[in-house]
Design a protein around this motif. Sequence first.
Motif, short mmCIF file in Angstrom:
data_model
loop_
_atom_site.label_atom_id
_atom_site.label_comp_id
_atom_site.label_asym_id
_atom_site.label_seq_id
_atom_site.Cartn_x
_atom_site.Cartn_y
_atom_site.Cartn_z
N PHE A 69 2.30 8.16 4.78
CA PHE A 69 2.91 7.17 5.14
C PHE A 69 4.45 7.23 4.80
O PHE A 69 5.34 6.94 5.42
CB PHE A 69 2.33 6.10 4.69
N GLU A 70 4.51 7.83 3.69
CA GLU A 70 5.99 8.14 3.18
C GLU A 70 6.79 9.47 3.45
O GLU A 70 7.73 9.88 3.15
CB GLU A 70 5.84 8.18 1.70
N LEU A 119 0.81 -1.25 -0.07
CA LEU A 119 0.16 0.03 -0.13
C LEU A 119 0.75 1.32 0.07
O LEU A 119 0.48 2.19 -0.61
CB LEU A 119 -0.94 0.09 1.29
N ALA A 120 2.02 1.18 0.71
CA ALA A 120 2.75 2.28 0.89
C ALA A 120 4.19 1.90 1.43
O ALA A 120 4.39 1.00 2.04
CB ALA A 120 2.08 3.42 1.72
N GLY A 121 5.01 2.72 1.33
CA GLY A 121 6.25 2.89 1.98
C GLY A 121 6.19 3.51 3.36
O GLY A 121 5.04 4.24 3.60
N VAL A 178 13.46 2.81 6.04
CA VAL A 178 12.24 2.84 5.32
C VAL A 178 11.63 1.38 5.56
O VAL A 178 12.21 0.51 5.30
CB VAL A 178 12.34 3.26 3.88
N GLY A 179 10.23 1.65 5.86
CA GLY A 179 9.64 0.37 5.88
C GLY A 179 8.41 -0.08 4.85
O GLY A 179 8.42 0.96 4.00
N GLU A 180 7.52 -0.79 5.04
CA GLU A 180 6.35 -1.08 3.99
C GLU A 180 5.29 -1.28 4.70
O GLU A 180 5.22 -1.72 5.88
CB GLU A 180 7.00 -1.96 3.05
N LEU A 187 -12.08 -1.16 -0.19
CA LEU A 187 -12.36 0.10 0.82
C LEU A 187 -11.29 0.72 1.60
O LEU A 187 -10.67 1.69 1.71
CB LEU A 187 -13.58 0.05 1.51
N VAL A 188 -10.89 -0.33 2.41
CA VAL A 188 -9.91 -0.02 3.43
C VAL A 188 -8.33 -0.13 2.73
O VAL A 188 -7.84 0.98 3.03
CB VAL A 188 -10.04 -0.85 4.70
N GLY A 189 -8.36 -0.84 1.93
CA GLY A 189 -6.78 -0.84 1.30
C GLY A 189 -6.85 0.12 0.44
O GLY A 189 -5.56 0.83 0.47
N GLU A 190 -7.79 0.66 -0.36
CA GLU A 190 -7.69 1.72 -1.05
C GLU A 190 -7.64 3.09 -0.33
O GLU A 190 -6.92 4.12 -0.47
CB GLU A 190 -8.65 1.94 -2.21
N GLY A 191 -8.14 3.07 0.58
CA GLY A 191 -8.20 4.21 1.51
C GLY A 191 -7.04 4.56 2.33
O GLY A 191 -6.29 5.64 2.19
#
Length: 303
Positions: A296-297, A159-161, A261-263, A284-288
């Motif tokens: 997050f980054e 989803l993000a770093g 840096v994590g993930e 819904l939650v993942g995209e949010g």
Amino acid sequence: MKDWNDLQLVLAVHRAGGLTAAAKALGIDHSTAFRRLNAIEARLGARVFERLPGGLYQPTLAGERMAVAAERMEDEALALDRDIAGRDHLLTGRLRVTSSETLAFSRLTGHLAAFRQHHPGIVVELAIDNRVLSLSRREADIALRPIRPREDELWGRKLAGIAWSLYAAPAWLATHGTIADPAALDRQAMIGWEETASGIMAADWLARRISDDAFVYRTNSLVNQLVAARAGMGVALLPCYLGDGDDGVVRALAEPIADLVGELWIVTHADLKGTARVRAFFDLVGEGLARDRDLFEGRQAAD
């Protein structure tokens, strides 16, 4: 062995190494587990476990054989359970999710509220646990993890770093000044993890760079580290989505730390990816959470 419950008990004792922890895992009291295990051995006419000092239970050859058989049966039962659940196309029922304390505290709950509004027939059970729960054993249906999954049977996406920086209360920084270089942390009053913490990326990073004398406070909770920094106890190393999202602290180091840096991953078992509840949660939650990528980054403050 006609009773699956007996094999479950043997497997639980084998895994736990003792009767007390096994009884707790099975949701029964110690005396019940003790009676059942004695009855199993009486019926078999053989010892399944040797009782050792300190409450330890060591499996005999018979116990090892039973545990191996029980584990195969458990794997088959879990596979059947996942297969049936994976064919469920209803947006109703229970969905068990696991997440770290930090993510649940800061960003996740708002997205869960939106999910609840869209899908009122789905009951989300959130297990806040910094351990990696087993998706194969249905300890959770969906995991939000700060690490890339390594198991072949899991399915998900990044989803993000996750960026990290140093944070302190504004009043603390007004007195002590900002930090220009992470190499100078030995001269700061540092908030960190318990000394026994290992295998945690942030804790290991601090341990490699800072002497024990620099730490003024230790706790195994990142949320409590935030609270301690907010109270003016010193400088804490926090994920940016936690620190930037709290008005009580500001960055003591202007930029995220480049080598830390994590993930963030959303993961389920491959057998469950077709389940309607799981797909809805990913959508819904993942995209949010993915839309929060800049936070997050470490590129923007929280709204």
